[in-house]
Write a protein that holds these residues in place. Structure first.
Motif, PDB file in Angstrom:
ATOM      1  N   PHE A 171       8.739  32.249  11.798  1.00  0.00           N
ATOM      2  CA  PHE A 171      10.099  31.743  11.872  1.00  0.00           C
ATOM      3  C   PHE A 171       9.997  30.268  12.220  1.00  0.00           C
ATOM      4  O   PHE A 171       9.367  29.911  13.220  1.00  0.00           O
ATOM      5  N   HIS A 172      10.561  29.428  11.367  1.00  0.00           N
ATOM      6  CA  HIS A 172      10.435  27.980  11.569  1.00  0.00           C
ATOM      7  C   HIS A 172      11.802  27.307  11.556  1.00  0.00           C
ATOM      8  O   HIS A 172      12.628  27.610  10.692  1.00  0.00           O
ATOM      9  N   LYS A 197      18.761  33.077  18.254  1.00  0.00           N
ATOM     10  CA  LYS A 197      19.556  32.169  17.432  1.00  0.00           C
ATOM     11  C   LYS A 197      18.830  31.923  16.114  1.00  0.00           C
ATOM     12  O   LYS A 197      17.616  31.776  16.093  1.00  0.00           O
ATOM     13  N   TYR A 198      19.583  31.877  15.028  1.00  0.00           N
ATOM     14  CA  TYR A 198      19.050  31.547  13.697  1.00  0.00           C
ATOM     15  C   TYR A 198      19.752  30.246  13.297  1.00  0.00           C
ATOM     16  O   TYR A 198      20.777  30.260  12.619  1.00  0.00           O
ATOM     17  N   PRO A 199      19.211  29.110  13.749  1.00  0.00           N
ATOM     18  CA  PRO A 199      19.911  27.836  13.541  1.00  0.00           C
ATOM     19  C   PRO A 199      19.989  27.434  12.068  1.00  0.00           C
ATOM     20  O   PRO A 199      19.287  27.985  11.220  1.00  0.00           O
ATOM     21  N   THR A 200      20.830  26.462  11.792  1.00  0.00           N
ATOM     22  CA  THR A 200      20.899  25.922  10.434  1.00  0.00           C
ATOM     23  C   THR A 200      19.518  25.414  10.033  1.00  0.00           C
ATOM     24  O   THR A 200      18.747  24.930  10.864  1.00  0.00           O
ATOM     25  N   SER A 201      19.198  25.565   8.763  1.00  0.00           N
ATOM     26  CA  SER A 201      17.921  25.169   8.144  1.00  0.00           C
ATOM     27  C   SER A 201      16.728  26.019   8.561  1.00  0.00           C
ATOM     28  O   SER A 201      15.614  25.757   8.134  1.00  0.00           O
ATOM     29  N   ALA A 202      16.942  27.029   9.398  1.00  0.00           N
ATOM     30  CA  ALA A 202      15.827  27.864   9.840  1.00  0.00           C
ATOM     31  C   ALA A 202      15.330  28.741   8.690  1.00  0.00           C
ATOM     32  O   ALA A 202      16.096  29.121   7.801  1.00  0.00           O
ATOM     33  N   ILE A 203      14.029  29.050   8.746  1.00  0.00           N
ATOM     34  CA  ILE A 203      13.371  29.811   7.686  1.00  0.00           C
ATOM     35  C   ILE A 203      12.597  30.974   8.302  1.00  0.00           C
ATOM     36  O   ILE A 203      11.718  30.762   9.139  1.00  0.00           O
ATOM     37  N   ALA A 204      12.924  32.190   7.872  1.00  0.00           N
ATOM     38  CA  ALA A 204      12.129  33.366   8.243  1.00  0.00           C
ATOM     39  C   ALA A 204      11.219  33.691   7.063  1.00  0.00           C
ATOM     40  O   ALA A 204      11.643  33.642   5.904  1.00  0.00           O
ATOM     41  N   VAL A 205       9.972  34.021   7.362  1.00  0.00           N
ATOM     42  CA  VAL A 205       8.989  34.372   6.340  1.00  0.00           C
ATOM     43  C   VAL A 205       8.614  35.830   6.527  1.00  0.00           C
ATOM     44  O   VAL A 205       8.131  36.220   7.591  1.00  0.00           O
ATOM     45  N   LEU A 206       8.878  36.633   5.497  1.00  0.00           N
ATOM     46  CA  LEU A 206       8.536  38.051   5.536  1.00  0.00           C
ATOM     47  C   LEU A 206       7.591  38.372   4.387  1.00  0.00           C
ATOM     48  O   LEU A 206       7.716  37.808   3.300  1.00  0.00           O
ATOM     49  N   ARG A 207       6.651  39.274   4.645  1.00  0.00           N
ATOM     50  CA  ARG A 207       5.707  39.696   3.618  1.00  0.00           C
ATOM     51  C   ARG A 207       5.797  41.214   3.451  1.00  0.00           C
ATOM     52  O   ARG A 207       5.941  41.952   4.421  1.00  0.00           O
ATOM     53  N   THR A 208       5.661  41.646   2.198  1.00  0.00           N
ATOM     54  CA  THR A 208       5.748  43.080   1.920  1.00  0.00           C
ATOM     55  C   THR A 208       4.859  43.459   0.739  1.00  0.00           C
ATOM     56  O   THR A 208       4.630  42.639  -0.154  1.00  0.00           O
ATOM     57  N   GLY A 209       4.385  44.673   0.756  1.00  0.00           N
ATOM     58  CA  GLY A 209       3.668  45.217  -0.394  1.00  0.00           C
ATOM     59  C   GLY A 209       4.605  45.973  -1.323  1.00  0.00           C
ATOM     60  O   GLY A 209       4.220  46.385  -2.423  1.00  0.00           O
ATOM     61  N   ALA A 210       5.849  46.155  -0.902  1.00  0.00           N
ATOM     62  CA  ALA A 210       6.823  46.892  -1.706  1.00  0.00           C
ATOM     63  C   ALA A 210       7.313  46.045  -2.877  1.00  0.00           C
ATOM     64  O   ALA A 210       7.360  44.818  -2.799  1.00  0.00           O
ATOM     65  N   ARG A 211       7.696  46.729  -3.954  1.00  0.00           N
ATOM     66  CA  ARG A 211       8.377  46.029  -5.046  1.00  0.00           C
ATOM     67  C   ARG A 211       9.746  45.623  -4.525  1.00  0.00           C
ATOM     68  O   ARG A 211      10.294  46.279  -3.638  1.00  0.00           O
TER      69      ARG A 211
END
Length: 170
Positions: free
Chosen positions: A166-167, A138-152
């Motif tokens: 994921f918070h 489930k991706y509830p309302t107000s949820a935040i996924a944090v992704l990191r990348t070296g790509a442009r």
């Protein structure tokens, strides 16, 4: 190599007033509170947000306002009712909207695109498996996924980032 951070925030809990079109639905009282909590978490965990891409829907705009994030914003109509491919296309184009280097991008959008984008961009080798499992449930309302990348940004593609967290602010 410059590391970039993508923050995918699903809008806060919205209300369903009678006679109001989906695009124009405001936040519910719970959503107002949760959007503030999301902002508190963002300030504590991503203190430098360079830019924001935000859906034009009322509930995403109100979520942004309640987070008190002060970065420059580009409101994109394409993010409302978007497919995951459209969301990734908007991420790929982010540098065309801002005349400075965006290292940390906050994108405020909707389900089911947010979960699909988070899981689609996450690579299997470097991602937090528990966070991916939570998103897949489930991706509830107000949820935040944090992704990191070296790509442009313009080169970011499926499997091109590490899902770091994921918070769900409650």
């Amino acid at each position: 190599m410059t590391e970039r951070t993508l923050l995918l925030l699903r809008h806060a809990k919205s209300d369903y007033p009678p006679g109001v079109a989906d695009h124009d639905r405001p936040l519910a009282a719970r959503g107002v509170r949760e959007a503030g909590l999301a902002g508190d978490w963002l300030r504590a965990n991503a203190p430098t947000i360079d830019a924001v891409l935000c859906s034009t829907a009322v509930r995403t705009r109100e979520t942004l306002a309640r987070t008190r994030v002060t970065a420059p914003v580009e409101f994109r109509d394409r993010l409302y009712d978007a497919t995951p491919g459209t969301v990734i296309d908007e991420i790929n184009r982010v540098q065309t909207h801002f005349d400075f280097e965006v290292r940390t991008l906050l994108l405020i959008g909707h389900e089911p695109a947010m979960s699909a984008v988070a899981l689609g961009l996450a690579n299997a080798d470097d991602s937090d498996i528990a966070a991916a499992e939570d998103i897949s449930m489930k991706y509830p309302t107000s949820a935040i996924a944090v992704l990191r990348t070296g790509a442009r940004w313009e080169d970011l593609a499926l499997g091109g980032a590490a899902l770091a967290a994921f918070h769900v602010p409650r």
